[in-house]
Write a protein that holds these residues in place. Sequence first.
Motif, PDB file in Angstrom:
ATOM      1  N   SER A 456      79.391  -8.222  17.590  1.00  7.20           N
ATOM      2  CA  SER A 456      80.393  -9.266  17.342  1.00  7.20           C
ATOM      3  C   SER A 456      80.248  -9.892  15.962  1.00  7.20           C
ATOM      4  O   SER A 456      81.218 -10.005  15.204  1.00  7.20           O
ATOM      5  N   LEU A 457      79.022 -10.311  15.606  1.00  5.38           N
ATOM      6  CA  LEU A 457      78.833 -10.990  14.326  1.00  5.38           C
ATOM      7  C   LEU A 457      79.068 -10.046  13.156  1.00  5.38           C
ATOM      8  O   LEU A 457      79.642 -10.434  12.138  1.00  5.38           O
ATOM      9  N   SER A 458      78.634  -8.782  13.301  1.00  2.00           N
ATOM     10  CA  SER A 458      78.860  -7.797  12.236  1.00  2.00           C
ATOM     11  C   SER A 458      80.344  -7.527  12.059  1.00  2.00           C
ATOM     12  O   SER A 458      80.842  -7.417  10.929  1.00  2.00           O
ATOM     13  N   LEU A 459      81.070  -7.421  13.167  1.00  2.00           N
ATOM     14  CA  LEU A 459      82.514  -7.198  13.092  1.00  2.00           C
ATOM     15  C   LEU A 459      83.215  -8.393  12.450  1.00  2.00           C
ATOM     16  O   LEU A 459      84.113  -8.226  11.619  1.00  2.00           O
ATOM     17  N   HIS A 460      82.794  -9.589  12.827  1.00  2.00           N
ATOM     18  CA  HIS A 460      83.413 -10.787  12.250  1.00  2.00           C
ATOM     19  C   HIS A 460      83.192 -10.845  10.734  1.00  2.00           C
ATOM     20  O   HIS A 460      84.109 -11.167   9.976  1.00  2.00           O
ATOM     21  N   SER A 461      81.990 -10.508  10.289  1.00  2.00           N
ATOM     22  CA  SER A 461      81.696 -10.519   8.851  1.00  2.00           C
ATOM     23  C   SER A 461      82.560  -9.508   8.117  1.00  2.00           C
ATOM     24  O   SER A 461      83.086  -9.780   7.031  1.00  2.00           O
ATOM     25  N   HIS A 462      82.709  -8.320   8.705  1.00  2.00           N
ATOM     26  CA  HIS A 462      83.549  -7.278   8.085  1.00  2.00           C
ATOM     27  C   HIS A 462      85.008  -7.736   7.996  1.00  2.00           C
ATOM     28  O   HIS A 462      85.644  -7.595   6.934  1.00  2.00           O
ATOM     29  N   LEU A 463      85.523  -8.301   9.074  1.00  2.00           N
ATOM     30  CA  LEU A 463      86.928  -8.701   9.088  1.00  2.00           C
ATOM     31  C   LEU A 463      87.186  -9.884   8.157  1.00  2.00           C
ATOM     32  O   LEU A 463      88.238  -9.973   7.534  1.00  2.00           O
ATOM     33  N   ALA A 464      86.216 -10.802   8.066  1.00  2.00           N
ATOM     34  CA  ALA A 464      86.386 -11.970   7.197  1.00  2.00           C
ATOM     35  C   ALA A 464      86.505 -11.572   5.734  1.00  2.00           C
ATOM     36  O   ALA A 464      87.120 -12.283   4.928  1.00  2.00           O
ATOM     37  N   ALA A 465      85.910 -10.418   5.374  1.00  4.47           N
ATOM     38  CA  ALA A 465      86.002  -9.936   3.998  1.00  4.47           C
ATOM     39  C   ALA A 465      87.242  -9.078   3.774  1.00  4.47           C
ATOM     40  O   ALA A 465      87.508  -8.653   2.640  1.00  4.47           O
ATOM     41  N   THR A 466      88.014  -8.841   4.835  1.00  8.80           N
ATOM     42  CA  THR A 466      89.154  -7.929   4.765  1.00  8.80           C
ATOM     43  C   THR A 466      90.486  -8.607   5.046  1.00  8.80           C
ATOM     44  O   THR A 466      91.491  -8.315   4.390  1.00  8.80           O
ATOM     45  N   LEU A 467      90.500  -9.518   6.006  1.00  2.39           N
ATOM     46  CA  LEU A 467      91.741 -10.118   6.492  1.00  2.39           C
ATOM     47  C   LEU A 467      91.784 -11.611   6.176  1.00  2.39           C
ATOM     48  O   LEU A 467      90.740 -12.255   6.075  1.00  2.39           O
ATOM     49  N   PRO A 468      92.980 -12.181   6.055  1.00  2.60           N
ATOM     50  CA  PRO A 468      93.076 -13.631   5.895  1.00  2.60           C
ATOM     51  C   PRO A 468      92.572 -14.340   7.145  1.00  2.60           C
ATOM     52  O   PRO A 468      92.561 -13.760   8.239  1.00  2.60           O
ATOM     53  N   GLU A 469      92.204 -15.598   7.010  1.00  2.86           N
ATOM     54  CA  GLU A 469      91.542 -16.331   8.091  1.00  2.86           C
ATOM     55  C   GLU A 469      92.364 -16.373   9.373  1.00  2.86           C
ATOM     56  O   GLU A 469      91.830 -16.277  10.478  1.00  2.86           O
ATOM     57  N   TYR A 470      93.699 -16.505   9.246  1.00  2.08           N
ATOM     58  CA  TYR A 470      94.519 -16.637  10.443  1.00  2.08           C
ATOM     59  C   TYR A 470      94.590 -15.346  11.264  1.00  2.08           C
ATOM     60  O   TYR A 470      95.013 -15.366  12.423  1.00  2.08           O
ATOM     61  N   MET A 471      94.166 -14.212  10.685  1.00  6.29           N
ATOM     62  CA  MET A 471      94.189 -12.943  11.414  1.00  6.29           C
ATOM     63  C   MET A 471      92.853 -12.616  12.081  1.00  6.29           C
ATOM     64  O   MET A 471      92.730 -11.583  12.744  1.00  6.29           O
ATOM     65  N   LEU A 472      91.860 -13.469  11.932  1.00  7.47           N
ATOM     66  CA  LEU A 472      90.551 -13.195  12.506  1.00  7.47           C
ATOM     67  C   LEU A 472      90.551 -13.494  14.003  1.00  7.47           C
ATOM     68  O   LEU A 472      91.049 -14.544  14.427  1.00  7.47           O
ATOM     69  N   PRO A 473      89.975 -12.609  14.821  1.00  8.81           N
ATOM     70  CA  PRO A 473      89.877 -12.885  16.257  1.00  8.81           C
ATOM     71  C   PRO A 473      89.031 -14.128  16.521  1.00  8.81           C
ATOM     72  O   PRO A 473      88.079 -14.416  15.792  1.00  8.81           O
TER      73      PRO A 473
END
Length: 620
Positions: A456-473
């Motif tokens: 979960s934390l690794s996925l969140h870190s990857h997505l935070a560097a890729t997607l805008p904040e409002y698109m993060l799960p």
Amino acid sequence: MLFIKRFLDQVDEKPHLSAVADQLREITYEQLCSRARRAARVIAKISSEVMIGVAVNKSADYVVSVLAVHLLGRTVVPLDSHCPISRLKQMITSVDLSLCLVSRCQEDKLTDMLQASIRLIYIEDAIGEEDANDNAESTRSVEEEAPAYVVFTSGTTGKPKPVLMPYRALNTLIDGMAKATEPRGTTLLYASQGFDVSFQEIYATLCYGDRLLIVTDAQKKDLYALTEQLSKERVTRLFLPTSMLIPFVTFSLYEGVTLFDLSEVIVAGEQLKVTPIVRRWFKSHSRCRLINHYGPSETHVVMTCQLDNEPDDWPDLPPIGQLIAGSDAWLLDERLQPVATGCSGQLYISGRSLALGYYGMPELTSKSFITHPLTQERMYNTGDICVLNERAQYEYKGRHDRQYKVRGYRVELREVEVAVLASGLVDDCLVVASQLGLTTSLILYFTAPERGQDFSLSLHSHLAATLPEYMLPSFYRGIADIPLNQNGKIDTAKLPQVGGVRPRLSSNYVEPQGQLETLVCELAAECFGLDRIGANDNFMEAGANSFTLISMLAELRHVLGHSFRQTDLFEFPTPRLLCGNVQRSKEAPESKNSIASDTKRKLRSAAIHNTHGRMRGRHA
């Protein structure tokens, strides 16, 4: 009338009135126009490119930049510096951008990325000093079908889709917002640069002689600072994402702040929900109107619904409204045939508000913008399911596809899934949207090669560097397999429940101790849409996002009488740490937050008692 001509008329009529105010300066209509004309001349000398990027932070210089591009009849490509660098690169590439306006106070990381890709013009240099040519005519003849701006929406391919909005559409919108003979007012520039509402805020203000007030992103996220600015600057009109309405009115009521000058609150983005606290706020602000706007990025605003009568008579789910002048709507079935009166159908929009399409995406454009089989009009398939009621108002009933509005922005769930799979951490994934707590939240289900390990934390870190904040799960849940029904389609009913039930976190559940910890845990659970939060649970791991944290701060400030800072929930990210900080603050001899009298203690005790009762009622 051309919106830029409306603005120039205001410059001629009201040259010495304030036009734009930010944290550093306040400039008149004449000064604003002179600066925009100087910048326009610099752009014209340097390049004949139609697309002009604007990466200037939200400020008076940002408004100058937008005006300069439109004085030339060219296209603004807004680039929000808060987006991840990788996403900004995708935006630049998708529209073949070669020139961009930036500021010298821009972050080095963003400037370096832009400099490596395209030519830059510093807005401070472009504005330069006053000269004899400031009043020279710099407006070019503008074709109504020319693109005025680009906004980027979420796409199934994993890349943002650039929507080309023509001058025609923005002209229609600004014409429709013509003011009656009302006193001059102040509008807050609240929307982010990459959000189409920002163009509406700018031109619905400057085209009618009003004043535009710009707040910093820090003030925008801090309800205390935001309401202080609204009151101090006597703001009369406020555009808000629908999901911010409840946190905003909750904070205002709890803090006892009355915004005497505010006469209009306009919401858009998600379905409007009128709750008891919304009714209560508007009853206490009887001069203020609540207006619901509807329109996807491909049409901008095409419907509006002003809630009249007494707030107690407002429906819980108001209609999305009636059509504005210049737009038409159609409710059609799957064969593009009109549905019977009172029946639900898929909503299609035609008329002057339609976008030109998606830049560089002809197949997607032809799929989304189709021809009406009877009228032969070009129309846009919104994907929204609606019903036309007896008052000729359209009522929203849901979606036909996997697009959802999250905090005012459209999110294509497939784009999030593509980004997850690109991490290489999972075998498969599924993103679903659910109404949890106060906002629409995204839930990520994933299957991983090593089932015993939590990514979960690794996925969140990857997505935070890729997607805008409002698109993060907001929630991450590892599962054995994506469930399917007998037809081989995904069966979302078989997914394990997330939200309502505390998710599996990195820490074990710890029962809160004492009244203060218990209260904070209950408030957090209420705001995040969970059954419980433990004393050592991390707020962000539990599914908090920027909007739910704002709501939680508003509740805490009211109940505890403590002046929480916006950063407190990040510096003290668990209920126990947060309560420890509150206790230390109250025990400090000179603390301005200490409760100094029996009267205050009784008031806070009563507030805590009332809050507990309210929460028990909601969970029952």
